[in-house]
Design a protein around this motif. Structure first.
Motif, PDB file in Angstrom:
ATOM      1  N   ALA A  26       0.874  -1.174   0.000  1.00  0.00           N
ATOM      2  CA  ALA A  26       0.000   0.000   0.000  1.00  0.00           C
ATOM      3  C   ALA A  26       0.908   1.220   0.000  1.00  0.00           C
ATOM      4  N   LEU A  27       0.640   2.140  -0.917  1.00  0.00           N
ATOM      5  CA  LEU A  27       1.368   3.404  -1.017  1.00  0.00           C
ATOM      6  C   LEU A  27       0.345   4.504  -0.757  1.00  0.00           C
ATOM      7  N   MET A  28       0.656   5.405   0.174  1.00  0.00           N
ATOM      8  CA  MET A  28      -0.307   6.447   0.518  1.00  0.00           C
ATOM      9  C   MET A  28       0.337   7.826   0.499  1.00  0.00           C
ATOM     10  N   GLN A  29      -0.352   8.745  -0.133  1.00  0.00           N
ATOM     11  CA  GLN A  29       0.079  10.145  -0.180  1.00  0.00           C
ATOM     12  C   GLN A  29      -0.863  10.950   0.714  1.00  0.00           C
ATOM     13  N   TYR A  30      -0.260  11.733   1.604  1.00  0.00           N
ATOM     14  CA  TYR A  30      -1.030  12.598   2.495  1.00  0.00           C
ATOM     15  C   TYR A  30      -0.668  14.051   2.233  1.00  0.00           C
ATOM     16  N   ARG A  31      -1.619  14.930   2.529  1.00  0.00           N
ATOM     17  CA  ARG A  31      -1.411  16.370   2.360  1.00  0.00           C
ATOM     18  C   ARG A  31      -1.982  17.051   3.597  1.00  0.00           C
ATOM     19  N   LYS A  32      -1.286  18.056   4.086  1.00  0.00           N
ATOM     20  CA  LYS A  32      -1.802  18.825   5.211  1.00  0.00           C
ATOM     21  C   LYS A  32      -2.883  19.756   4.670  1.00  0.00           C
ATOM     22  N   TYR A  33      -4.068  19.613   5.200  1.00  0.00           N
ATOM     23  CA  TYR A  33      -5.223  20.357   4.694  1.00  0.00           C
ATOM     24  C   TYR A  33      -6.056  20.771   5.897  1.00  0.00           C
ATOM     25  N   GLY A  34      -6.238  22.070   6.077  1.00  0.00           N
ATOM     26  CA  GLY A  34      -6.997  22.552   7.234  1.00  0.00           C
ATOM     27  C   GLY A  34      -6.319  22.199   8.542  1.00  0.00           C
ATOM     28  N   GLY A  35      -4.993  22.122   8.526  1.00  0.00           N
ATOM     29  CA  GLY A  35      -4.241  21.816   9.739  1.00  0.00           C
ATOM     30  C   GLY A  35      -4.138  20.336  10.083  1.00  0.00           C
TER      31      GLY A  35
END
Length: 160
Positions: free
Chosen positions: A81-90
């Motif tokens: 599993a490869l997961m990309q996260y982004r900081k959004y709304g803190g």
């Protein structure tokens, strides 16, 4: 001399054969005994307990993070599993996940409004023998998924 067969119900001293409760019979009064093959089961990797498991969680930038989980068995990647996260709304929110469950290598793309799209990338054949054909597809598919994820990273980040 002519041989003639009579139905059981017409023989002296025999009653009519009735259908047992819940048993289906066709119009000739016979039970359907057709043997049907089991449908193929989707790809199942070897149990995690038999695999070498590697997990990586890294911040790429202040607003981008990646998490990788890779299971290896007999020198092949058999689950990932490869997961990309982004900081959004803190908070960290999942932007993309590529995995190999449900019989295919596929990606889950998430939008800021919470919409999810599941897009198949590579079908995984049903395991044969010891699953080696399937393992080879997953092993090669990992690199393709990894390259796709990082090759399109900036494009997805801009959408957020």
């Amino acid at each position: 001399m002519e041989l003639r067969l009579e139905p059981v119900s017409n023989l002296p001293g025999r009653g009519v054969v009735t259908k047992a409760k819940g048993r289906m019979r066709n119009s000739a009064g016979l039970v359907d005994m057709t043997v049907r093959p089991e449908p193929p089961r989707p790809y199942q990797p070897p149990p995690a307990s038999q695999c070498e498991v590697n997990e990586t969680d890294s911040n790429i930038t202040d607003t981008d993070r990646v998490y990788l989980r890779v299971h290896s068995y007999k020198n092949r990647i058999v689950d990932f599993a490869l997961m990309q996260y982004r900081k959004y709304g803190g908070e960290w929110v999942e932007v993309l996940r590529i995995d190999c469950t449900h019989g295919s290598i596929h990606r889950h793309e998430f939008d800021p409004d919470g919409t999810e799209r599941r897009i198949e990338m590579i079908p995984i054949p049903t395991s044969t023998g010891r699953g080696q054909q399937s393992w080879d597809v997953v092993d090669a598919g990992y690199q393709e998924a990894y390259d796709w994820m990082f090759g399109t990273w900036d494009e997805r980040a801009k959408a957020w």
